[in-house]
Enzyme design. Sequence first.
Site, PDB file in Angstrom:
ATOM      1  N   TYR A 131       0.724  -1.195   0.000  1.00 56.14           N
ATOM      2  CA  TYR A 131      -0.076   0.075  -0.007  1.00 56.14           C
ATOM      3  C   TYR A 131       0.845   1.284   0.006  1.00 56.14           C
ATOM      4  CZ  TYR A 131      -3.993  -2.998   0.097  1.00 56.14           C
ATOM      5  OH  TYR A 131      -4.841  -3.812  -0.503  1.00 56.14           O
ATOM      6  N   ARG A 163       1.087   1.643  -3.491  1.00 57.94           N
ATOM      7  CA  ARG A 163       0.110   2.334  -4.297  1.00 57.94           C
ATOM      8  C   ARG A 163      -0.164   3.792  -3.670  1.00 57.94           C
ATOM      9  NH1 ARG A 163       0.965  -2.047  -5.286  1.00 57.94           N
ATOM     10  NH2 ARG A 163       1.505  -0.741  -7.184  1.00 57.94           N
ATOM     11  N   ASN A 178     -13.142   1.930  -5.721  1.00 55.33           N
ATOM     12  CA  ASN A 178     -11.596   2.269  -5.650  1.00 55.33           C
ATOM     13  C   ASN A 178     -11.111   2.922  -4.597  1.00 55.33           C
ATOM     14  OD1 ASN A 178     -11.581   1.501  -8.483  1.00 55.33           O
ATOM     15  ND2 ASN A 178     -11.796   3.860  -9.129  1.00 55.33           N
ATOM     16  N   VAL A 179      -9.913   2.776  -4.233  1.00 53.95           N
ATOM     17  CA  VAL A 179      -9.351   3.415  -2.747  1.00 53.95           C
ATOM     18  C   VAL A 179      -8.506   4.333  -3.300  1.00 53.95           C
ATOM     19  CG1 VAL A 179      -9.217   1.098  -1.699  1.00 53.95           C
ATOM     20  CG2 VAL A 179      -7.286   1.826  -2.741  1.00 53.95           C
ATOM     21  N   HIS A 238     -14.310  -0.051  -0.361  1.00 54.41           N
ATOM     22  CA  HIS A 238     -13.116  -0.853  -0.193  1.00 54.41           C
ATOM     23  C   HIS A 238     -12.126   0.025   0.480  1.00 54.41           C
ATOM     24  CE1 HIS A 238     -14.388  -3.873  -3.816  1.00 54.41           C
ATOM     25  NE2 HIS A 238     -15.343  -3.771  -2.679  1.00 54.41           N
ATOM     26  N   GLY A 279     -16.165   0.878 -15.634  1.00 54.79           N
ATOM     27  CA  GLY A 279     -14.904   0.499 -15.460  1.00 54.79           C
ATOM     28  C   GLY A 279     -14.530  -0.632 -14.295  1.00 54.79           C
ATOM     29  N   THR A 280     -15.550  -1.651 -14.205  1.00 57.79           N
ATOM     30  CA  THR A 280     -15.553  -2.793 -13.040  1.00 57.79           C
ATOM     31  C   THR A 280     -15.738  -3.894 -13.999  1.00 57.79           C
ATOM     32  OG1 THR A 280     -16.354  -3.738 -10.891  1.00 57.79           O
ATOM     33  CG2 THR A 280     -17.854  -2.341 -12.493  1.00 57.79           C
TER      34      THR A 280
HETATM   35  P1  OAD Z   1     -10.844  -5.074 -12.341  1.00 58.40           P
HETATM   36  O1  OAD Z   1      -9.332  -4.781 -12.598  1.00 58.40           O
HETATM   37  O2  OAD Z   1     -11.428  -6.383 -11.928  1.00 58.40           O
HETATM   38  O3  OAD Z   1     -11.764  -4.304 -13.519  1.00 58.40           O
HETATM   39  C1  OAD Z   1     -11.365  -3.240 -14.147  1.00 58.40           C
HETATM   40  C2  OAD Z   1     -12.201  -3.099 -15.368  1.00 58.40           C
HETATM   41  O4  OAD Z   1     -12.039  -1.914 -16.049  1.00 58.40           O
HETATM   42  C3  OAD Z   1     -12.361  -4.141 -16.289  1.00 58.40           C
HETATM   43  O5  OAD Z   1     -13.889  -4.495 -16.744  1.00 58.40           O
HETATM   44  C4  OAD Z   1     -11.910  -3.190 -17.793  1.00 58.40           C
HETATM   45  O6  OAD Z   1     -12.210  -3.807 -18.803  1.00 58.40           O
HETATM   46  C5  OAD Z   1     -12.134  -1.905 -17.366  1.00 58.40           C
HETATM   47  N1  OAD Z   1     -11.145  -0.986 -18.080  1.00 58.40           N
HETATM   48  C6  OAD Z   1     -10.163  -0.936 -18.113  1.00 58.40           C
HETATM   49  N2  OAD Z   1      -9.462   0.143 -19.038  1.00 58.40           N
HETATM   50  C7  OAD Z   1     -10.684   1.111 -18.833  1.00 58.40           C
HETATM   51  C8  OAD Z   1     -10.794   2.385 -19.151  1.00 58.40           C
HETATM   52  N3  OAD Z   1      -9.782   3.140 -19.630  1.00 58.40           N
HETATM   53  N4  OAD Z   1     -12.207   3.035 -18.816  1.00 58.40           N
HETATM   54  C9  OAD Z   1     -12.824   2.238 -18.194  1.00 58.40           C
HETATM   55  N5  OAD Z   1     -12.976   1.179 -18.089  1.00 58.40           N
HETATM   56  C10 OAD Z   1     -11.729   0.337 -18.103  1.00 58.40           C
HETATM   57  O7  OAD Z   1     -11.252  -3.877 -11.293  1.00 58.40           O
HETATM   58  P2  OAD Z   1     -12.523  -3.768 -10.177  1.00 58.40           P
HETATM   59  O8  OAD Z   1     -13.842  -4.317 -11.005  1.00 58.40           O
HETATM   60  O9  OAD Z   1     -12.766  -2.403  -9.636  1.00 58.40           O
HETATM   61  O10 OAD Z   1     -10.602  -4.776  -4.027  1.00 58.40           O
HETATM   62  O11 OAD Z   1     -12.116  -4.660  -9.015  1.00 58.40           O
HETATM   63  C11 OAD Z   1     -12.662  -4.869  -7.993  1.00 58.40           C
HETATM   64  C12 OAD Z   1     -11.989  -4.825  -6.549  1.00 58.40           C
HETATM   65  O12 OAD Z   1     -11.044  -6.012  -7.090  1.00 58.40           O
HETATM   66  C13 OAD Z   1     -10.964  -3.758  -6.096  1.00 58.40           C
HETATM   67  O13 OAD Z   1     -11.697  -2.621  -5.506  1.00 58.40           O
HETATM   68  C14 OAD Z   1     -10.014  -4.418  -5.454  1.00 58.40           C
HETATM   69  C15 OAD Z   1      -9.874  -5.772  -6.419  1.00 58.40           C
HETATM   70  O14 OAD Z   1      -9.340  -6.979  -5.490  1.00 58.40           O
HETATM   71  C16 OAD Z   1      -9.511  -4.720  -3.139  1.00 58.40           C
HETATM   72  O15 OAD Z   1      -8.660  -4.588  -3.156  1.00 58.40           O
HETATM   73  C17 OAD Z   1     -10.675  -4.835  -1.884  1.00 58.40           C
END
Ligand code: OAD
Length: 234
Positions: free
Chosen positions: A53, A56, A87-88, A104, A177-178
């Site tokens: 962290y 980060r 997002n953190v 988170h 973006g998730t």
């Molecule tokens: P992910 O890394 O799982 O997913 C990222 C998403 O962003 C994917 O669907 C990509 O296609 C998309 N992406 C990539 N580039 C992009 C852009 N320029 N614009 C928009 N979208 C884009 O991330 P999260 O779903 O946020 O938790 O992950 C969820 C949690 O998993 C996080 O909060 C974290 C992680 O483990 C903890 O650490 C507690």
Amino acid sequence: MKKLVISTGAGMSAESGIATFRDSGGLWDKYPVMDVASADGFARNPALVHEFYNQRRRELVAAEPNAGHRAIVDLERLFNVYVITQNVDNLHERAGSGKVLHLHGELMKVRALDDESLVYTLPDALVGSPDPLATSVDTVIDGHKVRPHIVFFQEAVPNFEPATEIAAEADIFVVIGTSMNVYPAAALLRYVRPGVPVYYIDPNPATVPDYVTVIRAGASEGLARLAAILGADA
Ligand code: OAD
């Protein structure tokens, strides 16, 4: 004003140069997730988790909000906007968003190991120490050892319930973006009332129900398209 609820994930900050987790080359390719982001991992090797962290944080202070973060702020002129983020980072706040709920945790905060209600913001809490962005197993603030103010895997998500209440009041709901891999965050969509328009901006979207309008684009371009669509709906 209509209530516009925007739920963001790591893709929201990708254009600011912050790596996502599950894309190829993402953070979980480089670091074993259960070592650096789980309760067991922290119990096993807290020094490694602190250092993860710390890195980060260094990345975050060098990054800037992107056009997508700013577009969300602009939408506040037309809507009562609520951001719920996985997002953190603090890029929504630094762009100027007024209402941001972190599911988170927050990278720039730490909390006391012996009292989770004692939350401290860096770098203020460590001003005067050699690196006010870095914590370790030996860091003591106000007489308390601290840990990252992050929700580790295997821990409860205290802000999920308030998030569901916000989602249930949405007049328009947007996901950005998730990968929708992590629960309970991915379940927020289920709390949106039937009939409420739902949009999902992602260049590589996960599978979503038919009623969701997918905008297959990066966050800034997708938000520009969304603003054009929503302008008519304000
Ligand atoms: P992910 O890394 O799982 O997913 C990222 C998403 O962003 C994917 O669907 C990509 O296609 C998309 N992406 C990539 N580039 C992009 C852009 N320029 N614009 C928009 N979208 C884009 O991330 P999260 O779903 O946020 O938790 O992950 C969820 C949690 O998993 C996080 O909060 C974290 C992680 O483990 C903890 O650490 C507690």
